[in-house]
Write an enzyme that holds these catalytic residues in place. Sequence first.
Site, PDB file in Angstrom:
ATOM      1  N   ARG A  14       1.046  -0.814  -0.273  1.00  0.00           N
ATOM      2  CA  ARG A  14      -0.185   0.204  -0.253  1.00  0.00           C
ATOM      3  C   ARG A  14       1.003   1.110  -0.115  1.00  0.00           C
ATOM      4  O   ARG A  14      -0.042   2.124  -0.460  1.00  0.00           O
ATOM      5  CB  ARG A  14      -0.988   0.290   1.176  1.00  0.00           C
ATOM      6  CG  ARG A  14      -0.276   0.125   2.556  1.00  0.00           C
ATOM      7  CD  ARG A  14      -1.768   0.102   3.606  1.00  0.00           C
ATOM      8  NE  ARG A  14      -1.148  -0.182   5.035  1.00  0.00           N
ATOM      9  CZ  ARG A  14      -1.100   0.866   6.072  1.00  0.00           C
ATOM     10  NH1 ARG A  14      -2.458   1.699   6.221  1.00  0.00           N
ATOM     11  NH2 ARG A  14      -0.528   0.209   7.189  1.00  0.00           N
ATOM     12  N   GLU A  62     -18.611   3.685  -0.485  1.00  0.00           N
ATOM     13  CA  GLU A  62     -17.784   3.229  -1.743  1.00  0.00           C
ATOM     14  C   GLU A  62     -18.177   2.781  -3.174  1.00  0.00           C
ATOM     15  O   GLU A  62     -17.654   3.491  -4.191  1.00  0.00           O
ATOM     16  CB  GLU A  62     -16.977   1.540  -0.861  1.00  0.00           C
ATOM     17  CG  GLU A  62     -16.214   1.885  -0.170  1.00  0.00           C
ATOM     18  CD  GLU A  62     -16.538   2.154   0.855  1.00  0.00           C
ATOM     19  OE1 GLU A  62     -17.918   2.080   1.170  1.00  0.00           O
ATOM     20  OE2 GLU A  62     -16.469   2.148   2.464  1.00  0.00           O
ATOM     21  N   PHE A  87     -14.295  -3.776   1.545  1.00  0.00           N
ATOM     22  CA  PHE A  87     -14.895  -2.621   1.318  1.00  0.00           C
ATOM     23  C   PHE A  87     -15.424  -2.259  -0.472  1.00  0.00           C
ATOM     24  O   PHE A  87     -16.636  -2.541  -0.871  1.00  0.00           O
ATOM     25  CB  PHE A  87     -14.372  -1.771   1.721  1.00  0.00           C
ATOM     26  CG  PHE A  87     -14.977  -1.910   2.805  1.00  0.00           C
ATOM     27  CD1 PHE A  87     -15.093  -2.590   3.757  1.00  0.00           C
ATOM     28  CD2 PHE A  87     -13.719  -1.179   4.277  1.00  0.00           C
ATOM     29  CE1 PHE A  87     -14.720  -2.507   5.583  1.00  0.00           C
ATOM     30  CE2 PHE A  87     -13.875  -0.858   5.298  1.00  0.00           C
ATOM     31  CZ  PHE A  87     -13.746  -1.985   5.846  1.00  0.00           C
ATOM     32  N   HIS A 113      -4.992  -3.212   1.643  1.00  0.00           N
ATOM     33  CA  HIS A 113      -5.304  -4.175   3.406  1.00  0.00           C
ATOM     34  C   HIS A 113      -6.141  -5.418   2.856  1.00  0.00           C
ATOM     35  O   HIS A 113      -7.461  -6.227   3.588  1.00  0.00           O
ATOM     36  CB  HIS A 113      -6.734  -3.391   4.245  1.00  0.00           C
ATOM     37  CG  HIS A 113      -6.030  -2.591   4.670  1.00  0.00           C
ATOM     38  ND1 HIS A 113      -5.307  -0.731   4.505  1.00  0.00           N
ATOM     39  CD2 HIS A 113      -5.740  -1.653   6.015  1.00  0.00           C
ATOM     40  CE1 HIS A 113      -4.798  -0.540   4.623  1.00  0.00           C
ATOM     41  NE2 HIS A 113      -4.969  -0.837   6.132  1.00  0.00           N
ATOM     42  N   ASP A 121      -7.636  -5.608  13.430  1.00  0.00           N
ATOM     43  CA  ASP A 121      -9.468  -4.677  12.913  1.00  0.00           C
ATOM     44  C   ASP A 121     -10.538  -6.589  12.716  1.00  0.00           C
ATOM     45  O   ASP A 121     -10.869  -6.172  12.874  1.00  0.00           O
ATOM     46  CB  ASP A 121      -9.162  -4.552  11.813  1.00  0.00           C
ATOM     47  CG  ASP A 121      -8.939  -3.047  12.368  1.00  0.00           C
ATOM     48  OD1 ASP A 121      -8.629  -2.574  13.654  1.00  0.00           O
ATOM     49  OD2 ASP A 121      -8.464  -2.169  11.129  1.00  0.00           O
ATOM     50  N   GLN A 125     -13.055  -6.384   8.539  1.00  0.00           N
ATOM     51  CA  GLN A 125     -12.328  -5.814   7.363  1.00  0.00           C
ATOM     52  C   GLN A 125     -11.017  -6.551   6.758  1.00  0.00           C
ATOM     53  O   GLN A 125     -10.573  -6.079   5.972  1.00  0.00           O
ATOM     54  CB  GLN A 125     -11.075  -4.989   8.069  1.00  0.00           C
ATOM     55  CG  GLN A 125     -11.452  -4.466   9.887  1.00  0.00           C
ATOM     56  CD  GLN A 125     -12.585  -3.467   9.477  1.00  0.00           C
ATOM     57  OE1 GLN A 125     -12.545  -2.254   8.586  1.00  0.00           O
ATOM     58  NE2 GLN A 125     -14.031  -3.169   9.807  1.00  0.00           N
ATOM     59  N   ARG A 171      -2.089  -4.157   3.963  1.00  0.00           N
ATOM     60  CA  ARG A 171      -1.657  -3.635   4.840  1.00  0.00           C
ATOM     61  C   ARG A 171       0.746  -3.678   5.180  1.00  0.00           C
ATOM     62  O   ARG A 171       0.691  -2.914   5.236  1.00  0.00           O
ATOM     63  CB  ARG A 171      -1.994  -3.657   6.055  1.00  0.00           C
ATOM     64  CG  ARG A 171      -1.454  -3.254   7.175  1.00  0.00           C
ATOM     65  CD  ARG A 171      -3.094  -2.987   8.804  1.00  0.00           C
ATOM     66  NE  ARG A 171      -2.678  -2.413   9.682  1.00  0.00           N
ATOM     67  CZ  ARG A 171      -2.161  -2.589  10.632  1.00  0.00           C
ATOM     68  NH1 ARG A 171      -1.744  -3.970  10.749  1.00  0.00           N
ATOM     69  NH2 ARG A 171      -1.356  -1.724  11.668  1.00  0.00           N
TER      70      ARG A 171
END
Lengths: 319, 273
Positions: A14, A62, A87, A113, A121, A125, A171
């Site tokens: 990322r 989104e 998402f 992620h 998390d 997620q 991530r």
Amino acid sequence: MAAKFELKPGAATREAFGKALMELGKKNPNVVALDADLSKSTMSAGFAKEFPDRFIECGIAEANMVAIGAGLASAGKIPFAASFSAFLLNKGFEQLRVTAAFPNVNLKVVGTHSGISIGEDGPSQMSVEDLSLACSLPGFTVLCPADEVSMMRLMHAAAEHVGPVFIRAGRAKVPVIYGSDQEFTIGKAVTLMNGADVTLIATGLLVAEAIRAAETLAAEGISARVLDFHTIKPLDRDAIAKAARETGAIVVAEEHLVDGGLGVRVAQVVAETSPVPMEFVGVQNTYAESATPEQLIDKYGLLARDVAAAARRVLKRKR
Amino acid sequence: MQKTSDPVALAAIAKRMRRTAMEMITAAKSGHPGGSLSIAEIVVTMYFDVLRHDPANPKWKDRDRFILSKGHCCPILYAVMAECGYCPKESLNTLRKLGSIYQGHPDVRFIPALEASTGSLGLGLSLGLGMALSAKLDKSPARTYVVLGDGEIQEGQIWEAAMFGSFHKVDNVLAIVDSNKIQLDGFVKDILDLEPLGDKWRSFGWHVIDVDGHDIPALQAAFAEAAATKGKPTCILANTIKGKGVSFMENNPKFHGAAPSADEFQKAMQELA
């Protein structure tokens, strides 16, 4: 014989995405970026600061972001819409289908992620279905770079490619695999190690693990070929057929559900070309949980140890 | 094509387009007559008066863009686009048949002059916002017009887009709600009521204009008012009659998504003569 790899500590993919996005912004005024209130996490925040006029903050919406991106692409922009893969692909899927894939617009979507290595998390997620979803869209190109070098290069390739692209980023910090002069072509796998007994096909986080597994296997006298499938779609059919023919056994390793990911796509090509025994390393039919990334990839079987074990299993089945 | 601002001339074109749409749907034996008839004046006034477009140069960068978000009502759009010269008139009656460019819902793969492939409801306003933002980045005078169904705006994404449009002051986008009060399963007020609809859009930060969607001078005035409204996007609430122009289709939920029979077609054509 297999070259000895030195895997140095590196940045998260990322972070490389964020850097590449800045480079693209400087290079091409038509590049715009969209985010859905996660720019500090996806790393599109640097672009937002440098090019505020070309950064579109969509808020936590989104689906709207993906369709706005498709509208920008239809009007001639090169939009990069970023969010967490979970998402972007799940909430934005209908928009990816109807507003991006179906009219074949030049939209780039970047899911960060991805996989289970996001850690604490937890599973809401985590994205373990994104490759399957993205690959199901006709005309989409699907990229899953393994390190910062390949992410940078493939971001540039994605910007030059005309058509919708999904780019998967992670991530966690990952080792640097490539030298800065390595070339990447969309749809062409990279042979990282040559080998004759078995082929380890890996993508993303599992590429470094596959290299480590090959080194372990070499010490046992097993010669493993390692291929980096940074492009999940279109698949490098030639590299797969050649691996099946020349090594007679294949292991596919990915940070994704074994259902619907790279593994089943490779298996389809193997079945169509040179059927050979295969084994699959990935997340089984389950959701993960909260823990450190290291604990999770250990518990869910995504380590070099697991790739090597799969290789030993597949070799027992080899004719 | 010959553009005109004359309401009488526009009304005559609208009547002709209604006839063409009825022929197409009857030939196809399926389709959505009610919502095609309710937007006839809107689509005709757009293409023959308001839109800055050039059928000889459909990809002109600074053109205005028209998105039929309620894509199921494409027969009237196809009829109007063919009348403008974007696509052939002679094959309009191949609607919905194998090999036809006139797909059941708008598809840019078959008609590149369409601005968007639509059909799954709720997507068009977001697409229009993207096109409008692109025009702003390019300092282009292009405006984007999006026709929404009233049933369609039950979709949540419309309200994500509405929030976005006003917050980002996208004043070069115009939403036109075809408020014909009927959706597939019945009357909007019985399925999932939208009222108070004007208050909803106003509370989302839009400039709202209520208008009779069959009154061409009123539509022209509303489009001019929208173009002059700066700093916020405009939503035209076009009060329309589903099935307008054919007595037995008017306000009749049956003709949301059913083609007329041969007899019904003859009757409809007499009324639209």
